[in-house]
Design an enzyme around this catalytic site. Structure first.
Site, PDB file in Angstrom:
ATOM      1  N   HIS A  11       1.096  -1.649   0.016  1.00 54.05           N
ATOM      2  CA  HIS A  11       0.416  -0.557  -0.042  1.00 54.05           C
ATOM      3  C   HIS A  11       0.780   0.981  -0.254  1.00 54.05           C
ATOM      4  O   HIS A  11       1.753   1.546   0.271  1.00 54.05           O
ATOM      5  CB  HIS A  11      -1.011   0.469   1.632  1.00 54.05           C
ATOM      6  CG  HIS A  11      -0.495  -0.058   2.750  1.00 54.05           C
ATOM      7  ND1 HIS A  11       0.034   1.054   3.143  1.00 54.05           N
ATOM      8  CD2 HIS A  11      -0.036  -0.451   3.361  1.00 54.05           C
ATOM      9  CE1 HIS A  11       0.452   0.764   4.591  1.00 54.05           C
ATOM     10  NE2 HIS A  11       0.707  -0.410   4.479  1.00 54.05           N
ATOM     11  N   GLU A  89      -1.996  -7.024   7.302  1.00 55.35           N
ATOM     12  CA  GLU A  89      -1.337  -6.976   8.158  1.00 55.35           C
ATOM     13  C   GLU A  89      -1.461  -8.050   9.249  1.00 55.35           C
ATOM     14  O   GLU A  89      -2.529  -8.445   9.579  1.00 55.35           O
ATOM     15  CB  GLU A  89      -1.165  -5.262   8.392  1.00 55.35           C
ATOM     16  CG  GLU A  89       0.086  -4.902   9.188  1.00 55.35           C
ATOM     17  CD  GLU A  89       1.799  -5.552   8.418  1.00 55.35           C
ATOM     18  OE1 GLU A  89       1.443  -6.792   8.486  1.00 55.35           O
ATOM     19  OE2 GLU A  89       2.441  -5.051   8.168  1.00 55.35           O
TER      20      GLU A  89
END
Length: 226
Positions: A11, A89
């Protein structure tokens, strides 16, 4: 069955990336730099598609920073976005929202164990590296199985890229990191039906026309998975 080519994209930048604050599962948005990085990724992927290097599907972690990074590419290529929570994550539990110094101050005993890089250690409410690793590989294997001989994109997080790299290189979970996990980077991997991964290209940020952050490669303090 032919292997799947997967382009893993970390990201774009967030404000917490800049200040080395652990995000984990906290839903932090991209900052202005990150939004611009997402636009540049989309332009790069559109150019690649025009040159015959299109993609069959785009997957993303369901956290906001990954979704925001993926959305311009989804629009540019005319594809739908497939959200995959397995690409999230690592969950850092009580460590989330803090930097390394704050963790050392608030949770000194847990911090001391964290520094040993024990693959079985999980902060209160979080995942251990071992649990996280297997969660990630299971999710990627499922995605790859749906696209044999395909080319797909997975927009995800630094910790997920770390798991993929370790799998491809056969690195132990407690081995220190000496490879980049760059914001908005393209990282291409071949993934076969047996779960074997091989790296084609890593840390490609040519589309950014500038440097990309890596959270400082702060491996010595354990903060290498954002």
């Amino acid at each position: 069955m032919m292997p799947t080519r997967i382009v893993f994209i970390r990201h774009g930048e967030t404000d917490w990336n800049r200040i080395k604050r652990i995000q984990g599962h906290i839903d932090i948005p991209l900052n202005e730099t990150g939004l611009e990085q997402a636009r540049r990724i989309a332009a790069r992927m559109a150019r690649d598609a025009g040159a015959g290097r299109g993609v069959d599907a785009i997957y993303a972690s369901d956290l906001m920073r990954a979704r925001q990074t993926a959305e311009p590419t989804v629009a540019a290529l005319g594809l739908s976005l497939k959200l995959q929570p397995g690409l999230r994550e690592r969950a850092y539990g009580v460590f989330q929202g803090h930097n390394s110094d704050e963790i050392a101050d608030r949770y000194p005993d847990a911090y001391a164990v964290w520094q040993t890089r024990d693959p079985g250690f999980a902060p209160e409410g979080g995942e251990s590296p071992r649990v996280f690793y297997h969660r990630v590989l299971h999710a990627v294997a499922q995605i790859a199985a749906e696209h044999p001989d395909g080319r797909i994109v997975c927009v995800t997080h630094g910790g997920v890229l770390d798991c993929v790299y370790r799998c491809a290189r056969g690195l132990a979970l407690d081995a220190p990191r000496d490879y980049p996990l760059l914001n908005a980077s393209l990282n291409s991997v071949q993934w076969d039906e047996a779960g074997r991964a091989s790296i084609v290209e890593w840390g490609d940020v040519a589309h950014l026309e500038g440097a990309s952050a890596d959270d400082g490669l702060a491996v010595a303090k354990g903060v290498d998975r954002k």
